[in-house]
Design an enzyme around this catalytic site. Structure first.
Site, mmCIF file in Angstrom:
data_model
loop_
_atom_site.group_PDB
_atom_site.id
_atom_site.type_symbol
_atom_site.label_atom_id
_atom_site.label_comp_id
_atom_site.label_asym_id
_atom_site.label_seq_id
_atom_site.Cartn_x
_atom_site.Cartn_y
_atom_site.Cartn_z
ATOM 1 C CD GLU A 1 -3.232 -1.003 1.920
ATOM 2 O OE1 GLU A 1 -3.379 0.016 2.595
ATOM 3 O OE2 GLU A 1 -4.009 -1.969 1.956
HETATM 4 C C1 LIG Z 1 3.422 -9.071 -0.106
HETATM 5 C C2 LIG Z 1 2.825 -8.040 -0.989
HETATM 6 C C3 LIG Z 1 1.448 -7.932 -1.149
HETATM 7 C C4 LIG Z 1 0.903 -7.032 -2.058
HETATM 8 N N1 LIG Z 1 -0.445 -7.042 -2.327
HETATM 9 C C5 LIG Z 1 -0.895 -6.342 -3.404
HETATM 10 C C6 LIG Z 1 -2.240 -6.516 -3.874
HETATM 11 O O1 LIG Z 1 -3.038 -7.256 -3.313
HETATM 12 N N2 LIG Z 1 -2.624 -5.834 -4.984
HETATM 13 C C7 LIG Z 1 -1.781 -4.996 -5.639
HETATM 14 O O2 LIG Z 1 -2.161 -4.439 -6.651
HETATM 15 N N3 LIG Z 1 -0.516 -4.769 -5.194
HETATM 16 C C8 LIG Z 1 -0.055 -5.439 -4.108
HETATM 17 N N4 LIG Z 1 1.235 -5.254 -3.681
HETATM 18 C C9 LIG Z 1 2.054 -4.179 -4.269
HETATM 19 C C10 LIG Z 1 2.389 -3.102 -3.221
HETATM 20 O O3 LIG Z 1 1.209 -2.497 -2.782
HETATM 21 C C11 LIG Z 1 3.392 -2.024 -3.621
HETATM 22 O O4 LIG Z 1 2.799 -0.952 -4.217
HETATM 23 C C12 LIG Z 1 4.421 -2.482 -4.519
HETATM 24 O O5 LIG Z 1 5.042 -3.619 -3.940
HETATM 25 C C13 LIG Z 1 5.522 -1.433 -4.723
HETATM 26 O O6 LIG Z 1 6.224 -1.793 -5.889
HETATM 27 P P1 LIG Z 1 7.617 -2.572 -5.896
HETATM 28 O O7 LIG Z 1 7.627 -3.565 -4.804
HETATM 29 O O8 LIG Z 1 7.803 -3.023 -7.276
HETATM 30 O O9 LIG Z 1 8.672 -1.455 -5.506
HETATM 31 P P2 LIG Z 1 9.291 -0.356 -6.474
HETATM 32 O O10 LIG Z 1 8.203 0.467 -7.049
HETATM 33 O O11 LIG Z 1 10.255 -0.988 -7.382
HETATM 34 O O12 LIG Z 1 10.046 0.555 -5.421
HETATM 35 C C14 LIG Z 1 11.352 0.207 -4.927
HETATM 36 C C15 LIG Z 1 11.763 1.242 -3.903
HETATM 37 O O13 LIG Z 1 11.800 2.530 -4.508
HETATM 38 C C16 LIG Z 1 11.067 3.452 -3.731
HETATM 39 N N5 LIG Z 1 10.501 4.471 -4.612
HETATM 40 C C17 LIG Z 1 9.767 4.305 -5.729
HETATM 41 N N6 LIG Z 1 9.453 5.500 -6.259
HETATM 42 C C18 LIG Z 1 9.981 6.441 -5.452
HETATM 43 C C19 LIG Z 1 10.019 7.862 -5.445
HETATM 44 N N7 LIG Z 1 9.419 8.582 -6.381
HETATM 45 N N8 LIG Z 1 10.673 8.487 -4.440
HETATM 46 C C20 LIG Z 1 11.289 7.782 -3.480
HETATM 47 N N9 LIG Z 1 11.296 6.451 -3.440
HETATM 48 C C21 LIG Z 1 10.652 5.791 -4.401
HETATM 49 C C22 LIG Z 1 9.997 2.632 -3.033
HETATM 50 O O14 LIG Z 1 9.569 3.269 -1.841
HETATM 51 C C23 LIG Z 1 10.784 1.354 -2.731
HETATM 52 O O15 LIG Z 1 11.495 1.522 -1.550
HETATM 53 C C24 LIG Z 1 1.763 -6.133 -2.748
HETATM 54 C C25 LIG Z 1 3.150 -6.178 -2.533
HETATM 55 C C26 LIG Z 1 3.687 -7.130 -1.678
HETATM 56 C C27 LIG Z 1 5.171 -7.182 -1.525
#
Ligand SMILES: Cc1cc2nc3c(=O)[nH]c(=O)nc-3n(C[C@H](O)[C@H](O)[C@H](O)COP(=O)(O)OP(=O)(O)OC[C@H]3O[C@@H](n4cnc5c(N)ncnc54)[C@H](O)[C@@H]3O)c2cc1C
Length: 820
Positions: free
Chosen positions: A498
């Site tokens: 989230e």
């Molecule tokens: C266990 C789990 C359950 C989930 N459940 C769902 C679900 O049910 N439905 C759904 O749709 N999604 C779900 N998600 C997705 C979740 O809500 C996150 O939005 C998503 O994991 C974030 O993308 P990423 O992990 O690819 O990180 P990335 O987007 O690759 O980010 C990597 C890092 O970069 C940082 N970052 C990115 N952009 C910026 C910025 N502009 N400034 C500073 N820092 C930044 C982030 O904070 C993070 O630390 C889930 C994720 C997990 C791991």
């Protein structure tokens, strides 16, 4: 001399009027009155009046002001302000502002804070916590779930469905429980205190997902079909937004739905050909209905002139031909159901769009509106439940575990970590309650939900690290009796979902907060965007000059509150909490000033200066969390016993607010502005201190001693005494040991020996032999010894039991009794 008095009086008048946010008319009238008095005594002459009129006339006469000041300024403003993307606009438009808006504006009204009603459970909600929640927790075995089965048992799933755990947000008319946000939060806190997998599985369908979206935007047919089935657990929902290419930047999803003609149930219809590749989707492997976000395109103009309709949300039955779903990810040994889903050119009717074809392209707005609610409930509640359980368990463990002939909790080094867990537990409960309370008051708190999500998950991570440190090897060795390790492993999950936390802190909290909470910035942006030039100038004029007055006022407020160390500012109480209200007055004014300075000097570039934005967000967050602590203390009836924890939490937060302001000034891109404001805002240096060692000592004492304050720390923790519930067992062990200690002392005194506090069975025998204790007292020592051993012992395994692939070995693992 007269002239000097005049200037002092003029400056003083301006400062006092600005401090009290007087209107422009009041300013003009009082300065004119001052000039009149000065003219009467011949202190000022005609030149002063002319200068006054040159400034006052254009400011007070709207037509002159708008023509010669506002119009040119609007032109400049339009040039320097960057265009907002549609997704940014929709994120900002979604949601409301509440108490955080008052904090942002520099003059919080403490009576307003304390007058918000305290959230309460209805009789039905309380009965659910005392009935189905307790029964459910009794059948959940966390080791079985996380290690042996990598899932909840079928019995647990059935119980969840039968008792409406997936239907807490669904309205009663559809067979749901229709619980308040506060009740949902209490349920999730209780479930987390035994099993993170359980609270994740229950949290998701009750958060942002098909149920929530259908209730807000679904067509009547969709609501009538799905909601009763979701309420009964006949459908398991998931919601898929995240793609491999679009994580944090969720608006950039490459998944598409192309409007086209196709065959559906033997007829040609207009539908969509969906192609998606999603990952990380919670509940996807067991879902029967897939909520899907995709970008809808109408290249052949079958629906109208718009070719790119934008992000759209649809409900796709998982059984639809072409839907690939069922594989699992493995999130950090906290194996809740989570996995990917794909589909290629899956044809479905337009009726699958949530809300029907008219809601095509409205998906991002729908998601943002619902996220502001869901994000304030699930993760903050799960984290709060985890911190409270850690506080109780670690307090008890620190009192029971002895080294160097002392309970480790009496050692100063342990007190530091222990107090942090206790302070965070109080603060987490306070903040989560206040945030979910705002939802029950009808708010859609987008800024608060980001603050609460970020800080509760971060505090949970710190609390569990502290708890692990205090437990030493007991925390590390995994097995059925380990109650910490899964929480420790799972902490990054809550941090990531989230809105991953770095993004939430650096972009969302202040990025949305600044525009939403500021009394004039959104109005300025909206005015600049108006097409009717006359209306734009009028609206911009109102916002801009309001903004200028607001900034001048913040400058004088921040200056005076810094100079006086906020000693004379308002507090609703004059007891030990008064200083925290006063500190907040000061930091609230400093935040309002720094916001304007940052926006004024950096303009649109502030969006890219994430570390400045993060620290402004930290100041806002600390003010919010401190308000929540003081509100909770007030709502609980200001019990004196809680005061050390309240003080700890306030001092920790306000110290962090000071660090945020200090670091921001040190790193302010315009160095002159940074150092001048550094001197003005901190005229006496950095005066706030971290909680003292003495306060750490008082808080850790509370955590180790059963008392009302400790019980209040642990509301909604699952405490029931049953063989599977480690908290219940350790709470009993603590009570038994405290009851045994005076008996032990009696034996030690009679034996005239310095006995160690273990092998209490032998101490019992010695006491009986010496005739100084009764059989009942001896029994208390034996019971205490059992609890003590259970508390300090760890699990062990046959080496083969731990191998995931037993087929690699050709011998069977020995049972524990056999090995012994
Ligand atoms: C266990 C789990 C359950 C989930 N459940 C769902 C679900 O049910 N439905 C759904 O749709 N999604 C779900 N998600 C997705 C979740 O809500 C996150 O939005 C998503 O994991 C974030 O993308 P990423 O992990 O690819 O990180 P990335 O987007 O690759 O980010 C990597 C890092 O970069 C940082 N970052 C990115 N952009 C910026 C910025 N502009 N400034 C500073 N820092 C930044 C982030 O904070 C993070 O630390 C889930 C994720 C997990 C791991």
């Amino acid at each position: 001399m007269d002239v000097l008095i005049f200037w002092v009086a003029l400056l003083g008048t301006v400062a006092v009027l600005a401090y009290h946010r007087a209107s422009l008319t009041m300013f003009t009238a009082l300065i004119a009155a001052l000039l009149a008095v000065a003219s009467f005594t011949d202190t000022v002459g005609l030149v002063s009046w002319i200068l006054f009129l040159i400034v006052a006339l254009p400011l007070n006469v709207a037509s002159i002001r708008q023509q010669y000041l506002t119009k040119p300024l609007l032109k400049i403003y339009r040039k320097i302000m960057p265009e907002m993307s549609t997704t940014e606009k929709e994120a900002i438009d979604a949601g409301t502002t509440w108490w955080e808006g008052d904090l942002f504006r520099g003059t919080p009204d403490w009576h307003k804070l304390h007058n918000y009603p305290k959230p309460r459970l209805s009789a039905e909600e309380q009965a659910f916590l005392d009935g189905p929640c307790e029964e459910l927790l009794a059948i959940v075995d966390d080791w079985h779930t996380t290690h042996e089965r990598a899932d909840l048992s079928p019995e647990v799933y059935q119980y969840l469905k039968d008792h409406g755990f997936f239907a807490m947000i669904i309205k009663k008319q559809y067979g749901g429980l229709e619980f308040s946000a506060y009740a949902q939060s209490c349920v999730l806190q209780k479930l987390t205190s035994k099993s993170m997998v359980l609270s994740s599985v229950v949290g998701v369908p009750n958060s942002l997902g098909p149920g929530e979206l259908l209730q807000h935007y679904g067509t009547k047919e969709q609501q009538d079909h799905y909601l009763p089935r979701l309420a009964k657990g006949l459908e398991i929902p998931c919601f898929a937004l995240t793609s491999p290419e679009a994580g944090s930047d969720a608006g950039a999803i490459p998944d598409v739905g192309i409007v086209c003609k196709g065959q559906w149930e033997g007829q040609e219809i207009i539908g969509m050909r969906l192609t998606w590749n999603k990952r990380y989707i919670t509940l996807a492997p067991i879902a029967t209905v897939l909520g899907l976000a995709f970008k809808m395109q109408d290249p052949d103009g079958l629906l109208g002139d718009t070719k790119d309709l934008g992000i759209t949300c649809a409900l796709i039955p998982a059984s639809t031909p072409g839907v690939k779903i069922g594989r699992r990810h493995f999130p950090l040994n906290v194996p809740f159901q989570n996995g990917p889903t794909q589909g290629e050119e899956v044809f479905v009717p337009l009726d699958y769009i949530i809300g029907g074809p008219k809601m095509a392209g409205q998906g991002w707005r729908m998601l943002m509106e619902c996220l502001s609610i869901g994000r304030a409930i699930t993760l903050p509640s799960n984290s709060t439940g985890g911190i409270k359980a850690a506080a109780l368990l670690t307090g008890a463990y620190a009192r029971i575990r002895r080294q160097f002939k002392l309970p480790i909790g009496k050692m100063e080094g342990i007190e530091e970590a222990l107090a942090r867990i206790g302070g965070y537990a109080y603060m987490a409960e306070a903040s989560t309650t206040m945030s979910v309370g705002s939802i029950d008051l009808g708010e859609k708190p987008s800024v608060i939900s980001a603050i609460t999500k970020f800080h509760m998950t971060e505090r949970m991570r710190q609390a569990i690290i502290d708890a692990m440190d205090i437990h030493g090897g007991k925390g590390i060795c995994m097995g059925p009796t380990n109650y910490l390790a899964r929480g420790y492993q799972g902490a990054p999950v809550a941090i990531t979902v989230e809105g991953a936390n770095i993004l939430t802190r650096n972009m969302i909290i202040y990025g949305q907060g600044a525009i939403r909470c500021h009394p004039f910035v959104l109005a300025e942006l909206q005015a600049a965007g108006l097409e009717d030039e006359r209306a734009a100038v009028t609206a911009f004029d109102r916002a801009l000059f309001g903004h200028i007055g607001f900034s001048i006022s913040n400058f004088f407020r921040a200056l005076w509150l810094g100079l006086s160390n906020s000693a004379f500012s308002a507090s609703p109480y004059s007891d030990a909490t008064a200083k925290y209200y006063k500190q907040m007055n000061r930091y609230s004014a400093a935040l309002a000033l720094m916001s304007d300075v940052a926006m004024g000097t950096m303009g649109g570039d502030l969006k890219r200066r994430e570390r400045i934005s993060a620290r402004l967000g930290d100041m806002l967050s600390m003010l919010y969390l401190t308000s929540a602590v003081l509100k909770r203390f007030n709502d609980d009836g200001r019990p004196a016993q809680d005061l050390p924890i309240v003080q700890w939490a306030c001092e920790d937060n306000m110290y962090k607010a000071q660090v945020a302001l200090d670091e921001m000034l040190d790193n302010f891109p315009n160095r002159i502005v940074g150092s001048v404001l550094g001197k003005l805002l901190f005229p006496w240096g950095r005066t706030l201190r971290k909680p003292s060692d003495q306060l750490d000592h008082q808080v850790s004492r509370i955590m180790q001693t059963p008392c009302e304050a400790r019980s209040r720390l642990a509301t909604n923790v699952y405490l029931t005494l049953e063989p599977n519930n480690q908290i219940g067992l350790i709470e009993k062990a603590l009570a038994d040991i405290l009851a045994a200690e005076p008996i032990f002392d009696k034996v030690v005194h009679a034996a005239n020996k310095r006995l160690p506090f273990f092998r209490l069975n032998e101490v019992a025998d010695l006491g009986l032999e010496l005739g100084v204790i009764t059989e009942a007292e001896a029994q208390k020592l034996r019971v205490a010894e059992q609890g003590r051993l259970h508390t300090i012992n760890v699990d062990d395994f046959d080496p083969l039991e731990l191998a995931a692939d037993k087929s690699l070995f050709d011998i069977k693992p020995k049972a524990k009794s056999e090995a012994a």
